[in-house]
Design an enzyme around this catalytic site. Sequence first.
Site: not given
Lengths: 301, 301
Positions: A214, A243, A262
């Site tokens: 993360r 993000e 991602h």
Amino acid sequence: MAIGPARGEFAEQAVRAGGGQPTDVDAQADALVWLDPGDLAGLRRAVDTASSARWVQLPMAGIERVSADGLLDHGRTWTSAKGAYAEPVAEHALTLALAGLRVLRRRITARSWGEPAGESLYDQPVTILGGGGIAVKLLELLAPLRVTATVVRRRTEPVPGAARTVDSSRLPEALTDARVVFLALALTPGTEHIIGAAELARMRSDGWLVNVARGRHVDTDALVAALSRGAIGGAALDVTDPEPLPDGHPLWALDRCIITPHTADTQEMVERLLAQRIQENVARFAAGEPLAGVIDPAAGY
Amino acid sequence: MAIGPARGEFAEQAVRAGGGQPTDVDAQADALVWLDPGDLAGLRRAVDTASSARWVQLPMAGIERVSADGLLDHGRTWTSAKGAYAEPVAEHALTLALAGLRVLRRRITARSWGEPAGESLYDQPVTILGGGGIAVKLLELLAPLRVTATVVRRRTEPVPGAARTVDSSRLPEALTDARVVFLALALTPGTEHIIGAAELARMRSDGWLVNVARGRHVDTDALVAALSRGAIGGAALDVTDPEPLPDGHPLWALDRCIITPHTADTQEMVERLLAQRIQENVARFAAGEPLAGVIDPAAGY
């Protein structure tokens, strides 16, 4: 066996393959299979509706938002997809590490034959933060490269394939000799910013940071500073904080930074693996066996 | 044990470690260790001078220029470094394949968060041209990804780790289902342009070509044409024809092409591995044992 927010075909097939009967979300359902990782409000409503459900299967591996929202009641069993997507995520981590050491950012942006450069990962020390499914699969991929791997995790139960497993208190020393530091751990209040200025300062000047966990595990400002002054070899990030990474963010422009949006596990990769996990857990639930990916609400993953 | 064109320290150490005595190139030397892959005129002079040498060790794995120059006389044993650099070259081939499937060219040139894309190599069919050291090491690296590998080689002697090994006559069918086609074979008159328009036409529309062998294995014009019309997934090339690839060459501008400048094995990686090979062969030579990397002059590698 209720499926929500809507009964997708792949999930219905998976429930049936596990011996269950797919239904809509209602008060009679003994379990709830939830498919939308983003719709937490819908999940809350579904859990309220399916009041008899003794088990809730979530579709994502990282469940920090569900945990922070206080959804993880102790009255039933919650399972995440943790471990289910480990293979493509570990593969992406290896890809990023190799791309870093082989200076692919420089190569791919070149429009002219370049000078020799690049390093091999054979026989190198590496450190992996996290001892779950991704770490296990990553260690399998790294084994033929004969790396010496240190795993840093909450417990010190050894991880197969690792040369040594240490607990988080030994993180500082585990960072010092690693050619690559992989982040493959769950995000919890205790692991947020686990890599900050102090940790980056401990890394080798040619060490690469690879993050497939993360974005909030890393203090982005500290990373930008470290990369800007060449304090570490580079960073390869599949996740960022913030993000999505906004246009114009300094990370985009840094020579020794590789960013993927991602996509360690894309929807296409995930769907097949989630279907396998649902099928497996539906069968286990019916047989009264322990489920895969059980969440510990206290630990937050 | 003569060392030429000059007695580099690492080579002297390697000869001594193998039990030999380093000397300059002279008529008394029983063997010649040659260190400069580019100086063929110097090699010819050294071989003429060291007329008693029964064995010549070359520093490179691919010896097509030495062969074409007619240097490989049958009066003595010639060895190349074939196999010695297999590990870093196989690692580079894996890097290029993963970079291709994970669309790293698009990611690395992006300055904005992108859309999901990318493929996993897990459980995919791959084809490797060449059954030597690079293929063996590449198969080791690919094993945890559970690929189904077809090796195409001159002989059909099975290669460890390959699902099947076929001879060159079966190349056309071996190309059709491969997600990645790896070139890891020797360049000989018979393998030049082994990948041309017909072979590219047989590949899957999402298949990647990875070349860590020699640029002349591939018909560059045919490859440019195939990439330009999106006929294959992409090409990742550590070697090109011409090489170095000149500025402005169409390959530089193609979206689905990744180029590294013949750096699968850099000088730093090579020196240690060449020293190991020299030491090993010096010891075998003294003991009268078969040498590693013996060249078959008729086969040209």
